[in-house]
Design a protein around this motif. Structure first.
Motif, short mmCIF file in Angstrom:
data_model
loop_
_atom_site.label_atom_id
_atom_site.label_comp_id
_atom_site.label_asym_id
_atom_site.label_seq_id
_atom_site.Cartn_x
_atom_site.Cartn_y
_atom_site.Cartn_z
N THR A 164 -9.13 -0.21 -9.48
CA THR A 164 -10.48 -0.37 -8.96
C THR A 164 -10.40 -0.15 -7.45
O THR A 164 -9.34 -0.33 -6.85
CB THR A 164 -11.03 -1.78 -9.25
OG1 THR A 164 -10.19 -2.74 -8.64
CG2 THR A 164 -11.13 -2.04 -10.75
N GLU A 165 -11.50 0.24 -6.86
CA GLU A 165 -11.46 0.53 -5.43
C GLU A 165 -11.56 -0.74 -4.58
O GLU A 165 -10.92 -0.84 -3.55
CB GLU A 165 -12.56 1.50 -5.05
CG GLU A 165 -12.30 2.90 -5.57
CD GLU A 165 -13.24 3.91 -4.99
OE1 GLU A 165 -13.05 4.29 -3.82
OE2 GLU A 165 -14.16 4.30 -5.71
N PHE A 166 -12.37 -1.70 -5.02
CA PHE A 166 -12.63 -2.87 -4.17
C PHE A 166 -12.50 -4.21 -4.88
O PHE A 166 -12.51 -5.23 -4.25
CB PHE A 166 -14.03 -2.78 -3.56
CG PHE A 166 -14.26 -1.50 -2.82
CD1 PHE A 166 -13.63 -1.25 -1.61
CD2 PHE A 166 -15.10 -0.52 -3.33
CE1 PHE A 166 -13.82 -0.06 -0.92
CE2 PHE A 166 -15.31 0.67 -2.65
CZ PHE A 166 -14.67 0.90 -1.45
N ARG B 192 0.83 -1.21 0.00
CA ARG B 192 0.00 0.00 0.00
C ARG B 192 0.86 1.26 0.00
O ARG B 192 0.48 2.27 -0.58
CB ARG B 192 -0.96 -0.01 1.19
CG ARG B 192 -2.07 -1.02 1.03
CD ARG B 192 -3.02 -0.99 2.22
NE ARG B 192 -4.04 -2.00 2.13
CZ ARG B 192 -5.18 -1.86 1.46
NH1 ARG B 192 -5.44 -0.74 0.85
NH2 ARG B 192 -6.07 -2.82 1.44
N HIS C 33 -10.58 4.36 -9.99
CA HIS C 33 -10.19 5.45 -9.09
C HIS C 33 -8.76 5.86 -9.43
O HIS C 33 -7.93 5.02 -9.73
CB HIS C 33 -10.28 4.98 -7.63
CG HIS C 33 -10.21 6.10 -6.65
ND1 HIS C 33 -11.33 6.64 -6.08
CD2 HIS C 33 -9.16 6.76 -6.13
CE1 HIS C 33 -10.96 7.61 -5.25
NE2 HIS C 33 -9.64 7.69 -5.27
N ARG D 177 -5.47 -4.75 -7.63
CA ARG D 177 -6.54 -3.84 -8.10
C ARG D 177 -6.06 -2.86 -9.17
O ARG D 177 -6.86 -2.12 -9.71
CB ARG D 177 -7.07 -3.04 -6.92
CG ARG D 177 -7.70 -3.90 -5.85
CD ARG D 177 -8.17 -3.07 -4.70
NE ARG D 177 -8.65 -3.92 -3.63
CZ ARG D 177 -8.80 -3.54 -2.39
NH1 ARG D 177 -8.51 -2.30 -2.04
NH2 ARG D 177 -9.24 -4.36 -1.47
N ASN E 101 -15.97 1.98 -12.45
CA ASN E 101 -15.50 1.72 -11.08
C ASN E 101 -13.98 1.84 -10.96
O ASN E 101 -13.33 1.00 -10.35
CB ASN E 101 -15.96 0.34 -10.59
CG ASN E 101 -17.46 0.21 -10.63
OD1 ASN E 101 -18.17 1.14 -10.26
ND2 ASN E 101 -17.94 -0.91 -11.11
N TYR F 259 -5.34 7.51 -8.14
CA TYR F 259 -4.54 7.83 -6.96
C TYR F 259 -3.30 8.58 -7.43
O TYR F 259 -2.61 8.12 -8.34
CB TYR F 259 -4.11 6.56 -6.21
CG TYR F 259 -5.27 5.74 -5.69
CD1 TYR F 259 -5.80 5.98 -4.43
CD2 TYR F 259 -5.83 4.74 -6.46
CE1 TYR F 259 -6.86 5.23 -3.95
CE2 TYR F 259 -6.89 3.98 -5.99
CZ TYR F 259 -7.40 4.24 -4.74
OH TYR F 259 -8.46 3.49 -4.27
N THR G 284 -3.36 1.60 -2.38
CA THR G 284 -4.09 0.47 -2.94
C THR G 284 -3.14 -0.72 -3.06
O THR G 284 -1.95 -0.59 -2.80
CB THR G 284 -4.74 0.82 -4.30
OG1 THR G 284 -5.66 -0.21 -4.66
CG2 THR G 284 -3.71 1.02 -5.39
N THR H 8 -7.84 10.69 -5.61
CA THR H 8 -7.33 10.96 -4.28
C THR H 8 -5.86 11.34 -4.41
O THR H 8 -5.10 10.63 -5.08
CB THR H 8 -7.44 9.71 -3.38
OG1 THR H 8 -8.80 9.29 -3.34
CG2 THR H 8 -6.94 10.00 -1.97
#
Length: 132
Positions: free
Chosen positions: A107-109, A24, A64, A34, A62, A66, A30, A91
């Motif tokens: 992807t976030e999840f 991370r 994101h 992902r 979906n 970063y 993340t 973010t």
């Protein structure tokens, strides 16, 4: 019962345990499974935008963005504008540890386990000190 109480106390003192903290730190909060695309700092600084990043921002659902907060806004503003145009959340991550990564599209999840997440060009080589 005693183990459960210890777990509650530890979570209160230290927070919830984090899965793969080293990973991370490298990939801007993340995890690699992902990630669609990761660009190094030098790749983000490079004039213009990578076509692969633009295509992902336009077409993927979906997703994101970063961004490494240690970079100046002027260096990544074109990616933020493109993300906003396609309603992709982003973010800005203030990394606690140094990382060669400047930007991540993930992807976030959901895990996608993409086999190749880097664009291996001369800027990639500079950030990773490679001779490919």
């Amino acid at each position: 019962m005693e183990d459960k109480l210890k777990d509650i106390i530890n979570r209160g003192l230290y927070g919830n345990p984090e899965i793969r903290p080293e990973e991370r730190n490298i990939f801007l909060t993340t995890i690699i499974e992902r990630v669609h695309l990761a660009l190094t700092k030098k790749q983000v600084i490079h004039q213009g935008m990578y076509d692969e990043a633009v295509r992902l921002l336009q077409n993927e659902q979906n997703i994101h963005l970063y961004i490494n907060g240690n970079l100046s806004y002027q260096l990544y503003s074109n990616y933020v504008k493109e993300a906003n145009k396609h309603h992709v959340p982003f973010t800005v991550v203030n990394a606690n540890q140094t990382t060669p990564i400047g930007l991540v599209l993930a992807t976030e999840f959901q895990a996608i386990n993409k086999p190749e997440i880097f664009i291996k060009d001369e800027f990639y080589e500079m950030d990773f000190n490679l001779k490919i």
